[in-house]
Design a protein around this motif. Structure first.
Motif, mmCIF file in Angstrom:
data_model
loop_
_atom_site.group_PDB
_atom_site.id
_atom_site.type_symbol
_atom_site.label_atom_id
_atom_site.label_comp_id
_atom_site.label_asym_id
_atom_site.label_seq_id
_atom_site.Cartn_x
_atom_site.Cartn_y
_atom_site.Cartn_z
ATOM 1 N N UNK A 87 0.821 -1.216 0.000
ATOM 2 C CA UNK A 87 0.000 0.000 0.000
ATOM 3 C C UNK A 87 0.854 1.265 0.000
ATOM 4 N N UNK A 88 1.879 1.303 0.839
ATOM 5 C CA UNK A 88 2.742 2.491 0.902
ATOM 6 C C UNK A 88 3.507 2.703 -0.404
ATOM 7 N N UNK A 89 4.036 1.618 -0.964
ATOM 8 C CA UNK A 89 4.773 1.735 -2.219
ATOM 9 C C UNK A 89 3.859 2.227 -3.341
ATOM 10 N N UNK A 90 2.662 1.654 -3.426
ATOM 11 C CA UNK A 90 1.723 2.059 -4.474
ATOM 12 C C UNK A 90 1.238 3.497 -4.279
ATOM 13 N N UNK A 91 1.040 3.908 -3.026
ATOM 14 C CA UNK A 91 0.628 5.292 -2.758
ATOM 15 C C UNK A 91 1.716 6.272 -3.189
ATOM 16 N N UNK A 92 2.967 5.936 -2.914
ATOM 17 C CA UNK A 92 4.055 6.830 -3.303
ATOM 18 C C UNK A 92 4.180 6.912 -4.824
ATOM 19 N N UNK A 93 4.005 5.793 -5.506
ATOM 20 C CA UNK A 93 4.042 5.807 -6.970
ATOM 21 C C UNK A 93 2.901 6.674 -7.511
ATOM 22 N N UNK A 94 1.716 6.505 -6.959
ATOM 23 C CA UNK A 94 0.552 7.275 -7.420
ATOM 24 C C UNK A 94 0.755 8.768 -7.172
ATOM 25 N N UNK A 95 1.211 9.127 -5.978
ATOM 26 C CA UNK A 95 1.455 10.537 -5.673
ATOM 27 C C UNK A 95 2.538 11.092 -6.584
ATOM 28 N N UNK A 96 3.600 10.340 -6.767
ATOM 29 C CA UNK A 96 4.687 10.779 -7.632
ATOM 30 C C UNK A 96 4.230 11.036 -9.054
ATOM 31 N N UNK A 97 3.335 10.191 -9.544
ATOM 32 C CA UNK A 97 2.869 10.363 -10.929
ATOM 33 C C UNK A 97 2.071 11.647 -11.096
ATOM 34 N N UNK A 98 1.447 12.123 -10.028
ATOM 35 C CA UNK A 98 0.696 13.384 -10.125
ATOM 36 C C UNK A 98 1.597 14.602 -9.983
ATOM 37 N N UNK A 99 2.767 14.436 -9.409
ATOM 38 C CA UNK A 99 3.666 15.565 -9.135
ATOM 39 C C UNK A 99 4.807 15.705 -10.139
ATOM 40 N N UNK A 100 5.109 14.630 -10.833
ATOM 41 C CA UNK A 100 6.305 14.611 -11.685
ATOM 42 C C UNK A 100 6.058 15.254 -13.044
ATOM 43 N N UNK A 101 7.136 15.820 -13.573
ATOM 44 C CA UNK A 101 7.133 16.362 -14.926
ATOM 45 C C UNK A 101 7.468 15.282 -15.946
ATOM 46 N N UNK A 102 8.097 14.203 -15.488
ATOM 47 C CA UNK A 102 8.516 13.114 -16.372
ATOM 48 C C UNK A 102 8.620 11.836 -15.544
ATOM 49 N N UNK A 103 8.775 10.710 -16.226
ATOM 50 C CA UNK A 103 8.787 9.405 -15.569
ATOM 51 C C UNK A 103 9.848 8.516 -16.199
ATOM 52 N N UNK A 104 10.547 7.744 -15.348
ATOM 53 C CA UNK A 104 11.485 6.734 -15.812
ATOM 54 C C UNK A 104 11.155 5.428 -15.095
ATOM 55 N N UNK A 105 10.926 4.387 -15.883
ATOM 56 C CA UNK A 105 10.633 3.056 -15.359
ATOM 57 C C UNK A 105 11.950 2.298 -15.249
ATOM 58 N N UNK A 106 12.377 2.031 -14.023
ATOM 59 C CA UNK A 106 13.684 1.407 -13.815
ATOM 60 C C UNK A 106 13.661 -0.110 -13.935
ATOM 61 N N UNK A 107 12.590 -0.654 -14.483
ATOM 62 C CA UNK A 107 12.642 -2.080 -14.807
ATOM 63 C C UNK A 107 13.415 -2.289 -16.109
ATOM 64 N N UNK A 108 13.739 -1.185 -16.787
ATOM 65 C CA UNK A 108 14.600 -1.220 -17.979
ATOM 66 C C UNK A 108 16.055 -1.347 -17.540
ATOM 67 N N UNK A 109 16.940 -1.476 -18.488
ATOM 68 C CA UNK A 109 18.363 -1.548 -18.152
ATOM 69 C C UNK A 109 18.829 -0.206 -17.594
ATOM 70 N N UNK A 110 19.886 -0.249 -16.809
ATOM 71 C CA UNK A 110 20.448 0.977 -16.237
ATOM 72 C C UNK A 110 20.905 1.927 -17.339
ATOM 73 N N UNK A 111 21.433 1.392 -18.422
ATOM 74 C CA UNK A 111 21.864 2.230 -19.544
ATOM 75 C C UNK A 111 20.681 2.944 -20.189
ATOM 76 N N UNK A 112 19.571 2.233 -20.382
ATOM 77 C CA UNK A 112 18.373 2.856 -20.953
ATOM 78 C C UNK A 112 17.827 3.945 -20.032
ATOM 79 N N UNK A 113 17.794 3.661 -18.741
ATOM 80 C CA UNK A 113 17.304 4.656 -17.774
ATOM 81 C C UNK A 113 18.204 5.887 -17.763
ATOM 82 N N UNK A 114 19.504 5.665 -17.809
ATOM 83 C CA UNK A 114 20.458 6.784 -17.813
ATOM 84 C C UNK A 114 20.262 7.633 -19.063
ATOM 85 N N UNK A 115 20.094 6.992 -20.214
ATOM 86 C CA UNK A 115 19.850 7.747 -21.464
ATOM 87 C C UNK A 115 18.579 8.587 -21.352
ATOM 88 N N UNK A 116 17.532 8.010 -20.802
ATOM 89 C CA UNK A 116 16.286 8.759 -20.633
ATOM 90 C C UNK A 116 16.498 9.975 -19.740
#
Length: 172
Positions: free
Chosen positions: A136-165
């Protein structure tokens, strides 16, 4: 205050914020990593993503107005120091303090860093942060973050892909 936009990474525990900051700084040495101060205990395998201090030292800094904001979370106190002028800073913050931060530094870019819940839970388990594995806490933080963020990076991708983003967002 700097004319540059500061970069703020938000996301739940285990999302990879510290790992990504280190990669960004390797590629952008002019970025200044501003670390929050905390009274919580350092985990045995933890990196240097915070300045770990005693309750008394925290209160002393708070009394001296060193912090532009503080937060109580996970049975500990966290404080964000003032940012150096003429520097482009990168910070790791919790979603609940973003509104205050953006009021103080309105040109900043907020980037939510997260991953699917099962990946976050596995990462937290791997680093023995069992106390942070709360769906519940993890999902709440993700939900709140999605409303506050200007952009999003999904770190289930490779570290190189995330760094490029992140590099594209930082320079975009």
């Amino acid at each position: 205050m700097s004319n540059d936009r500061h970069i703020v990474l938000i996301g739940p525990s285990g999302s990879g914020k510290s790992t990504l900051v280190k990669r960004l700084i390797e590629k952008n040495p002019s970025l200044v990593w501003i670390k929050t101060y905390t009274t919580r205990s350092k985990r045995s395998d933890e990196d240097d993503s915070h300045e770990f201090i005693s309750e008394a030292a925290f209160q002393d800094l708070k009394d001296k107005n060193v912090f532009i904001g503080t937060l109580n979370a996970f049975d500990a106190q966290y404080g964000l120091p003032s940012l150096p002028e003429a520097s482009r800073c990168i910070l790791l913050l919790r979603a609940p303090v973003i509104k205050l931060f953006k009021e103080t530094y309105p040109k900043s870019i907020v980037i939510e860093v997260d991953a699917p819940l099962h990946i976050l839970k596995q990462r937290l388990s791997d680093r023995r942060s069992i106390d942070r594995i709360d769906d519940e806490s993890l999902l709440q933080e993700i939900k709140l973050g999605s409303t506050l963020a200007d952009a999003h990076v999904d770190t289930s991708q490779s570290i190189d892909d995330c760094t490029r983003q992140l590099m594209d967002l930082v320079h975009g």
